[in-house]
Write a protein that holds these residues in place. Structure first.
Motif, PDB file in Angstrom:
ATOM      1  N   VAL A  28      41.105   9.329  53.760  1.00  8.04           N
ATOM      2  CA  VAL A  28      41.231   9.860  52.401  1.00  8.04           C
ATOM      3  C   VAL A  28      39.999   9.555  51.546  1.00  8.04           C
ATOM      4  N   LEU A  29      38.928   9.043  52.157  1.00  3.09           N
ATOM      5  CA  LEU A  29      37.759   8.645  51.369  1.00  3.09           C
ATOM      6  C   LEU A  29      36.900   9.854  51.007  1.00  3.09           C
ATOM      7  N   GLY A  30      36.364   9.822  49.773  1.00  9.14           N
ATOM      8  CA  GLY A  30      35.528  10.919  49.303  1.00  9.14           C
ATOM      9  C   GLY A  30      34.317  11.147  50.190  1.00  9.14           C
ATOM     10  N   HIS A  31      33.824  10.083  50.831  1.00 13.81           N
ATOM     11  CA  HIS A  31      32.588  10.267  51.604  1.00 13.81           C
ATOM     12  C   HIS A  31      32.813  11.033  52.901  1.00 13.81           C
ATOM     13  N   GLU A  32      34.085  11.420  53.183  1.00 11.58           N
ATOM     14  CA  GLU A  32      34.293  12.337  54.302  1.00 11.58           C
ATOM     15  C   GLU A  32      33.561  13.654  54.051  1.00 11.58           C
ATOM     16  N   ILE A  33      33.457  14.045  52.775  1.00  7.81           N
ATOM     17  CA  ILE A  33      32.772  15.317  52.493  1.00  7.81           C
ATOM     18  C   ILE A  33      31.619  15.170  51.503  1.00  7.81           C
ATOM     19  N   LEU A  34      31.379  13.953  51.001  1.00 11.45           N
ATOM     20  CA  LEU A  34      30.269  13.775  50.057  1.00 11.45           C
ATOM     21  C   LEU A  34      29.158  12.949  50.704  1.00 11.45           C
ATOM     22  N   ASN A  35      27.988  12.987  50.098  1.00 13.98           N
ATOM     23  CA  ASN A  35      26.804  12.327  50.644  1.00 13.98           C
ATOM     24  C   ASN A  35      26.553  11.008  49.903  1.00 13.98           C
TER      25      ASN A  35
END
Lengths: 305, 112
Positions: free
Chosen positions: A65-72
């Motif tokens: 569920v972490l944002g960094h799955e799709i963010l840089n």
């Protein structure tokens, strides 16, 4: 100071009640209202995140569920450093103006503007990569040459279980027919990250056959139910991500406009009333540090948690 | 005047020290997010990240914005603002705990 008849009281000297000059008190009140503006949006973020159905945060198919799955994260960390540095150059600008060193003060103001532009450039690359990344959802597993290329996840819903077939990736080429309609997209699917946590995968997902084995797929509009980029409409997470970082980005743009104005007109203001010019830079600085402060919270909340 | 210049120098030094602290804390918050066992423990990860962000935010507010030197009414106006801000943040958490067990629990992924 020779008091002219039209002089505004407490323009330069502290007001007895607020113990600061009126301009500074004004910018502080503005920042107080800004706290509530961003507070409402941070609160929305918490509401959306707490209420997100399992497996849809930050986007369908993400391993965690972490944002960094799709963010840089590295780019955002760079931007954090850039913004903190710009806060310091802003302070230096005010510091040297108080020391009566006008050109040094203006130099650090220019550095602040350059750093802010650097922040916006990095943000542009971040936004751009999200807007060119796509989530495709299918009604049934997508089979190419007898092999299933889509992934699937099963979610519990009130009506029973719902299975979503999906792919993430990039459109590399759009092929149109003679009438200008899209015939198919050449689609480069992402290599799949290993799942951890409690994802509900069906049995078909556990083989190794999918790991980046399909460099390009031809996707016809009739093949899929929905294709959306990772833009504001991509998922609830990207929606609140773009809202929060977009509002913050607008604050950066606003700050740059004010600083450029002072870079251009500072010379004549300084000649007339040097102390007043230093005060103006102080107020701009207060706003700028606030924008920095908001980013300090946005960065971990969106990217790291 | 000389004492004044010295005080100014100390001020500059203070800014640079806070700058250094902010950079270190940025590295810390990014670094700990890559620790697997911490990432797996969401509550702790959120607590650590918000704690680090809180310290960084306080440093910016206290030293860059000179909030430590402000003893006037603005201090209390801002304190009230922060109180409302925290209330806003807690509001969704409080309301979500009001969900009563039922067949829709599976939809929200609660009650397991």
């Amino acid at each position: 100071m020779s008091a002219a008849a039209t002089e505004i009281p407490y323009d330069m000297e502290p007001h007895p009640l607020t113990r600061m000059y009126n301009g500074k008190f004004g910018i502080w009140l503005f920042l107080a209202s800004e706290i509530m503006l961003f507070g409402a949006l941070f609160s929305s973020y918490v509401l959306l995140r707490v209420g997100a159905p399992e497996g849809t945060w930050p986007i369908i198919g993400a391993p965690t569920v972490l944002g960094h799955e799709i963010l840089n994260v590295p780019l955002a960390a760079l931007n954090t450093v850039i913004l903190i540095s710009s806060s310091v150059t802003m302070l230096m600008s005010w510091y040297y103006l108080k020391e009566n060193k006008f050109s040094r003060g203006q130099f650090f103001l220019l550095m602040t503007v350059l750093l802010s532009c650097g922040f916006l450039v990095v943000k542009y690359f971040e936004y751009n990569s999200k807007l060119h990344h796509y989530l495709v959802e299918f009604d049934a597993p997508l089979v190419v040459d007898g092999e299933q290329v889509s992934y699937s996840r099963t979610y519990p819903t009130a009506e029973g279980e719902r299975t979503v077939h999906y792919l993430h990736g990039h459109i590399t080429e759009t092929v149109k027919d003679e009438d200008g309609y899209v015939e198919y997209y050449k689609f480069a699917a992402d290599a799949r990250k290993p799942d951890h946590g409690h994802a509900h995968d069906d049995g078909a997902d556990h083989g190794d056959s999918h790991a980046g084995a399909h460099p390009e797929i031809e996707l016809r509009p009739s093949d899929y139910r929905r294709m959306s980029n990772w833009g504001p409409a991509g998922s609830t997470f990207t929606g609140i991500y773009f809202t929060l970082t977009g509002l913050h980005g607008l604050h950066i743009v606003g700050g740059v406009v004010v600083m450029v104005y002072f870079l251009l007109t500072g010379g004549s203001m300084w000649k007339k009333l040097p102390d007043k010019y230093a005060n103006r830079i102080e107020c701009t600085g207060l706003y700028w540090h606030f924008v920095d402060l908001v980013w300090i919270f946005l960065f971990p909340v969106l990217y790291l948690l | 005047m000389a004492a004044n210049a010295e005080a100014h120098q100390a001020e500059l030094k203070k800014y640079l020290m806070v700058f250094g602290a902010l950079l270190v804390l940025t590295a810390v918050t990014v670094g700990v997010s890559y620790i697997p066992w911490l990432a797996a423990n969401h509550v702790l990860a959120i607590a650590v990240a918000l704690l680090v962000a809180g310290v960084k935010g306080s440093l910016v507010a206290c030293y860059f914005m000179h909030l430590l030197d402000e003893r006037g009414m603005i201090f209390w106006i801002l304190a009230l603002c922060v109180l409302f801000f925290i209330t806003l943040l807690l509001l969704p958490v409080v309301t979500s705990s009001e969900v009563v067990a039922g067949h829709a629990d599976k939809l929200y992924g609660v009650g397991k």
